[in-house]
Design a protein around this motif. Structure first.
Motif, PDB file in Angstrom:
ATOM      1  N   ILE A   1      -3.049   7.120 -12.004  1.00 19.05           N
ATOM      2  CA  ILE A   1      -3.427   5.644 -11.020  1.00 19.05           C
ATOM      3  C   ILE A   1      -3.670   5.236 -11.743  1.00 19.05           C
ATOM      4  O   ILE A   1      -3.918   3.215 -11.700  1.00 19.05           O
ATOM      5  CB  ILE A   1      -4.152   5.992 -10.402  1.00 19.05           C
ATOM      6  N   ASN A   2      -4.065   4.885 -13.414  1.00 19.06           N
ATOM      7  CA  ASN A   2      -5.415   4.240 -14.269  1.00 19.06           C
ATOM      8  C   ASN A   2      -4.051   2.727 -14.500  1.00 19.06           C
ATOM      9  O   ASN A   2      -2.513   3.095 -14.318  1.00 19.06           O
ATOM     10  CB  ASN A   2      -5.887   4.668 -15.292  1.00 19.06           C
ATOM     11  N   GLY A   3      -4.380   1.473 -15.187  1.00 22.16           N
ATOM     12  CA  GLY A   3      -3.248   0.446 -15.497  1.00 22.16           C
ATOM     13  C   GLY A   3      -3.373  -0.105 -14.456  1.00 22.16           C
ATOM     14  O   GLY A   3      -3.990  -0.576 -13.284  1.00 22.16           O
ATOM     15  N   LYS A   4      -2.100  -1.199 -13.659  1.00 22.55           N
ATOM     16  CA  LYS A   4      -2.105  -1.389 -12.934  1.00 22.55           C
ATOM     17  C   LYS A   4      -1.986  -1.456 -11.289  1.00 22.55           C
ATOM     18  O   LYS A   4      -2.068  -2.110 -10.684  1.00 22.55           O
ATOM     19  CB  LYS A   4      -0.174  -2.270 -12.830  1.00 22.55           C
ATOM     20  N   TYR A   5      -2.041   0.604 -11.305  1.00 22.23           N
ATOM     21  CA  TYR A   5      -2.134   0.059  -9.809  1.00 22.23           C
ATOM     22  C   TYR A   5      -3.858   0.714  -9.873  1.00 22.23           C
ATOM     23  O   TYR A   5      -4.194   1.206  -8.403  1.00 22.23           O
ATOM     24  CB  TYR A   5      -1.224   1.983  -9.794  1.00 22.23           C
ATOM     25  N   LEU A   6      -4.955   1.084 -10.673  1.00 20.08           N
ATOM     26  CA  LEU A   6      -6.549   1.253 -10.490  1.00 20.08           C
ATOM     27  C   LEU A   6      -6.708  -0.549  -9.523  1.00 20.08           C
ATOM     28  O   LEU A   6      -7.785   0.643  -8.254  1.00 20.08           O
ATOM     29  CB  LEU A   6      -6.722   1.639 -11.690  1.00 20.08           C
ATOM     30  N   GLU A   7      -6.357  -1.796  -9.345  1.00 18.29           N
ATOM     31  CA  GLU A   7      -6.925  -1.570  -8.443  1.00 18.29           C
ATOM     32  C   GLU A   7      -6.653  -1.831  -7.349  1.00 18.29           C
ATOM     33  O   GLU A   7      -7.354  -1.701  -6.125  1.00 18.29           O
ATOM     34  CB  GLU A   7      -6.740  -3.547  -9.342  1.00 18.29           C
ATOM     35  N   LYS A   8      -5.748  -1.639  -6.504  1.00 20.23           N
ATOM     36  CA  LYS A   8      -4.786  -1.365  -5.173  1.00 20.23           C
ATOM     37  C   LYS A   8      -5.606  -0.070  -4.408  1.00 20.23           C
ATOM     38  O   LYS A   8      -5.761   0.079  -3.853  1.00 20.23           O
ATOM     39  CB  LYS A   8      -3.267  -1.397  -5.410  1.00 20.23           C
ATOM     40  N   ALA A   9      -5.532   0.976  -6.283  1.00 21.31           N
ATOM     41  CA  ALA A   9      -6.457   2.002  -5.600  1.00 21.31           C
ATOM     42  C   ALA A   9      -7.377   1.670  -4.949  1.00 21.31           C
ATOM     43  O   ALA A   9      -8.314   2.614  -4.066  1.00 21.31           O
ATOM     44  CB  ALA A   9      -6.210   2.964  -6.772  1.00 21.31           C
ATOM     45  N   LEU A  10      -8.150   1.228  -6.267  1.00 26.44           N
ATOM     46  CA  LEU A  10      -9.986   0.706  -5.779  1.00 26.44           C
ATOM     47  C   LEU A  10      -9.808   0.026  -3.953  1.00 26.44           C
ATOM     48  O   LEU A  10     -11.118   0.191  -3.641  1.00 26.44           O
ATOM     49  CB  LEU A  10     -10.752   0.125  -6.562  1.00 26.44           C
ATOM     50  N   GLU A  11      -8.834  -0.613  -3.773  1.00 26.93           N
ATOM     51  CA  GLU A  11      -8.738  -1.951  -2.352  1.00 26.93           C
ATOM     52  C   GLU A  11      -9.042  -0.594  -0.839  1.00 26.93           C
ATOM     53  O   GLU A  11      -9.425  -0.306  -0.400  1.00 26.93           O
ATOM     54  CB  GLU A  11      -7.712  -2.765  -2.609  1.00 26.93           C
ATOM     55  N   SER A  12      -8.010   0.606  -1.520  1.00 30.53           N
ATOM     56  CA  SER A  12      -7.652   1.257  -0.895  1.00 30.53           C
ATOM     57  C   SER A  12      -8.906   1.900  -0.314  1.00 30.53           C
ATOM     58  O   SER A  12      -9.084   2.843   0.724  1.00 30.53           O
ATOM     59  CB  SER A  12      -6.248   2.803  -1.275  1.00 30.53           C
ATOM     60  N   PHE A  13      -9.397   2.784  -1.967  1.00 27.63           N
ATOM     61  CA  PHE A  13     -10.127   3.465  -1.110  1.00 27.63           C
ATOM     62  C   PHE A  13     -11.552   3.230  -0.511  1.00 27.63           C
ATOM     63  O   PHE A  13     -12.454   3.990   0.585  1.00 27.63           O
ATOM     64  CB  PHE A  13     -10.856   4.394  -2.464  1.00 27.63           C
ATOM     65  N   ALA A  14     -11.235   1.532  -1.194  1.00 29.04           N
ATOM     66  CA  ALA A  14     -12.809   1.089  -0.222  1.00 29.04           C
ATOM     67  C   ALA A  14     -13.168   1.152   1.409  1.00 29.04           C
ATOM     68  O   ALA A  14     -13.392   1.165   1.854  1.00 29.04           O
ATOM     69  CB  ALA A  14     -13.007  -0.378  -0.906  1.00 29.04           C
ATOM     70  N   GLU A  15     -11.523   0.286   1.120  1.00 26.61           N
ATOM     71  CA  GLU A  15     -11.505   1.226   2.831  1.00 26.61           C
ATOM     72  C   GLU A  15     -11.242   2.300   3.775  1.00 26.61           C
ATOM     73  O   GLU A  15     -10.746   2.630   5.406  1.00 26.61           O
ATOM     74  CB  GLU A  15      -9.879  -0.194   3.660  1.00 26.61           C
ATOM     75  N   ARG A  16     -11.238   2.876   3.412  1.00 22.79           N
ATOM     76  CA  ARG A  16     -10.903   4.914   2.993  1.00 22.79           C
ATOM     77  C   ARG A  16      -9.603   5.191   3.935  1.00 22.79           C
ATOM     78  O   ARG A  16      -9.353   5.407   4.427  1.00 22.79           O
ATOM     79  CB  ARG A  16     -11.962   5.269   4.558  1.00 22.79           C
ATOM     80  N   GLU A  17      -8.726   4.462   2.583  1.00 23.24           N
ATOM     81  CA  GLU A  17      -7.472   4.515   2.923  1.00 23.24           C
ATOM     82  C   GLU A  17      -6.663   5.549   1.247  1.00 23.24           C
ATOM     83  O   GLU A  17      -7.669   5.446   0.452  1.00 23.24           O
ATOM     84  CB  GLU A  17      -6.539   3.336   2.909  1.00 23.24           C
ATOM     85  N   GLY A  18      -5.965   6.806   1.843  1.00 21.20           N
ATOM     86  CA  GLY A  18      -5.473   6.581   0.833  1.00 21.20           C
ATOM     87  C   GLY A  18      -4.276   6.208  -0.180  1.00 21.20           C
ATOM     88  O   GLY A  18      -4.767   5.081  -0.352  1.00 21.20           O
TER      89      GLY A  18
END
Length: 115
Positions: free
Chosen positions: A25-42
Protein backbone atom coordinates in the motif's frame (compact mmCIF):
# COMPACT_ATOMS: atom_id res chain seq x y z
CA UNK A 1 -12.28 -14.64 -0.49
CA UNK A 2 -11.23 -18.20 -0.80
CA UNK A 3 -12.12 -21.12 1.44
CA UNK A 4 -8.59 -22.15 2.45
CA UNK A 5 -7.31 -19.59 4.93
CA UNK A 6 -5.52 -19.04 8.19
CA UNK A 7 -6.64 -16.52 10.80
CA UNK A 8 -3.60 -14.93 12.43
CA UNK A 9 -3.96 -14.52 16.17
CA UNK A 10 -0.47 -13.94 17.57
CA UNK A 11 1.18 -10.54 17.61
CA UNK A 12 4.15 -11.88 15.61
CA UNK A 13 1.84 -13.23 12.87
CA UNK A 14 -0.17 -10.01 12.78
CA UNK A 15 2.99 -7.87 12.67
CA UNK A 16 4.19 -9.84 9.65
CA UNK A 17 0.77 -9.59 7.98
CA UNK A 18 0.62 -5.83 8.49
CA UNK A 19 4.15 -5.41 7.18
CA UNK A 20 3.12 -7.21 4.00
CA UNK A 21 -0.04 -5.09 3.72
CA UNK A 22 1.85 -1.81 4.01
CA UNK A 23 4.61 -2.97 1.67
CA UNK A 24 1.93 -3.10 -1.03
CA UNK A 25 0.00 0.00 0.00
CA UNK A 26 2.89 2.42 0.54
CA UNK A 27 3.94 4.84 -2.13
CA UNK A 28 1.36 6.06 -4.56
CA UNK A 29 -1.48 4.10 -2.91
CA UNK A 30 -0.99 5.35 0.64
CA UNK A 31 -2.86 8.65 0.19
CA UNK A 32 -5.88 6.87 -1.30
CA UNK A 33 -5.79 4.30 1.51
CA UNK A 34 -5.72 7.06 4.15
CA UNK A 35 -8.68 8.80 2.52
CA UNK A 36 -10.61 5.52 2.52
CA UNK A 37 -9.75 4.68 6.13
CA UNK A 38 -10.82 8.16 7.27
CA UNK A 39 -14.29 7.29 5.94
CA UNK A 40 -14.16 3.80 7.49
CA UNK A 41 -13.95 2.29 4.05
CA UNK A 42 -11.59 -0.50 3.18
CA UNK A 43 -8.76 -0.32 0.71
CA UNK A 44 -6.65 -2.86 -1.10
CA UNK A 45 -4.41 -3.46 -4.08
CA UNK A 46 -3.96 -6.69 -6.01
CA UNK A 47 -3.63 -9.29 -3.22
CA UNK A 48 -3.82 -7.21 -0.02
CA UNK A 49 -7.01 -5.81 1.44
CA UNK A 50 -8.37 -4.09 4.53
CA UNK A 51 -12.13 -4.50 4.91
CA UNK A 52 -14.58 -2.76 7.18
CA UNK A 53 -17.92 -4.45 7.80
CA UNK A 54 -19.70 -2.04 5.44
CA UNK A 55 -17.41 -3.13 2.57
CA UNK A 56 -18.79 -6.66 2.54
CA UNK A 57 -22.15 -8.00 1.46
CA UNK A 58 -23.99 -10.85 3.18
CA UNK A 59 -22.43 -13.47 0.89
CA UNK A 60 -18.87 -12.28 1.62
CA UNK A 61 -19.53 -12.16 5.36
CA UNK A 62 -20.92 -15.72 5.24
CA UNK A 63 -17.65 -16.91 3.61
CA UNK A 64 -15.49 -15.63 6.48
CA UNK A 65 -14.18 -17.98 9.15
CA UNK A 66 -15.91 -15.75 11.69
CA UNK A 67 -18.19 -12.72 11.28
CA UNK A 68 -16.77 -9.23 10.86
CA UNK A 69 -18.50 -6.77 13.15
CA UNK A 70 -18.62 -2.98 13.05
CA UNK A 71 -15.82 -2.68 15.62
CA UNK A 72 -13.16 -4.57 13.64
CA UNK A 73 -11.17 -4.40 10.43
CA UNK A 74 -10.31 -7.52 8.47
CA UNK A 75 -6.87 -7.65 6.89
CA UNK A 76 -6.54 -10.21 4.12
CA UNK A 77 -3.42 -11.23 2.19
CA UNK A 78 -3.75 -13.64 -0.72
CA UNK A 79 -1.69 -15.71 -3.12
CA UNK A 80 1.07 -15.28 -4.39
CA UNK A 81 2.23 -13.30 -1.33
CA UNK A 82 1.27 -16.33 0.76
CA UNK A 83 0.39 -19.95 -0.07
CA UNK A 84 -2.68 -20.03 2.18
CA UNK A 85 -4.77 -16.88 2.45
CA UNK A 86 -3.88 -15.02 5.65
CA UNK A 87 -6.39 -13.00 7.67
CA UNK A 88 -6.41 -10.99 10.86
CA UNK A 89 -9.30 -9.36 12.69
CA UNK A 90 -8.11 -6.12 14.30
CA UNK A 91 -10.06 -3.78 16.53
CA UNK A 92 -9.93 -0.16 15.40
CA UNK A 93 -7.39 0.88 18.05
CA UNK A 94 -4.96 -1.82 16.90
CA UNK A 95 -5.53 -1.16 13.21
CA UNK A 96 -4.96 2.58 13.57
CA UNK A 97 -1.84 1.90 15.69
CA UNK A 98 -0.33 -0.06 12.78
CA UNK A 99 -1.42 2.67 10.37
CA UNK A 100 0.12 5.42 12.49
CA UNK A 101 3.39 3.53 12.89
CA UNK A 102 3.61 2.94 9.14
CA UNK A 103 2.92 6.58 8.28
CA UNK A 104 5.55 7.70 10.83
CA UNK A 105 8.15 5.43 9.23
CA UNK A 106 7.36 6.77 5.77
CA UNK A 107 7.51 10.37 7.03
CA UNK A 108 10.92 9.71 8.62
CA UNK A 109 12.22 8.28 5.33
CA UNK A 110 10.99 11.36 3.46
CA UNK A 111 12.70 13.64 5.98
CA UNK A 112 15.97 11.73 5.55
CA UNK A 113 15.78 12.07 1.79
CA UNK A 114 15.08 15.80 2.01
CA UNK A 115 17.90 16.42 4.50
Amino acid sequence: MCRENHVNESKAEIDKLMLTYFDFINGKYLEKALESFAEREGYGQEIVFAFFQSDLDEYDIAQLPRPLDEKHVLIEIGYPAVEIEQMAYLDFKTFYYYLEENVKKKWEKIQQILS
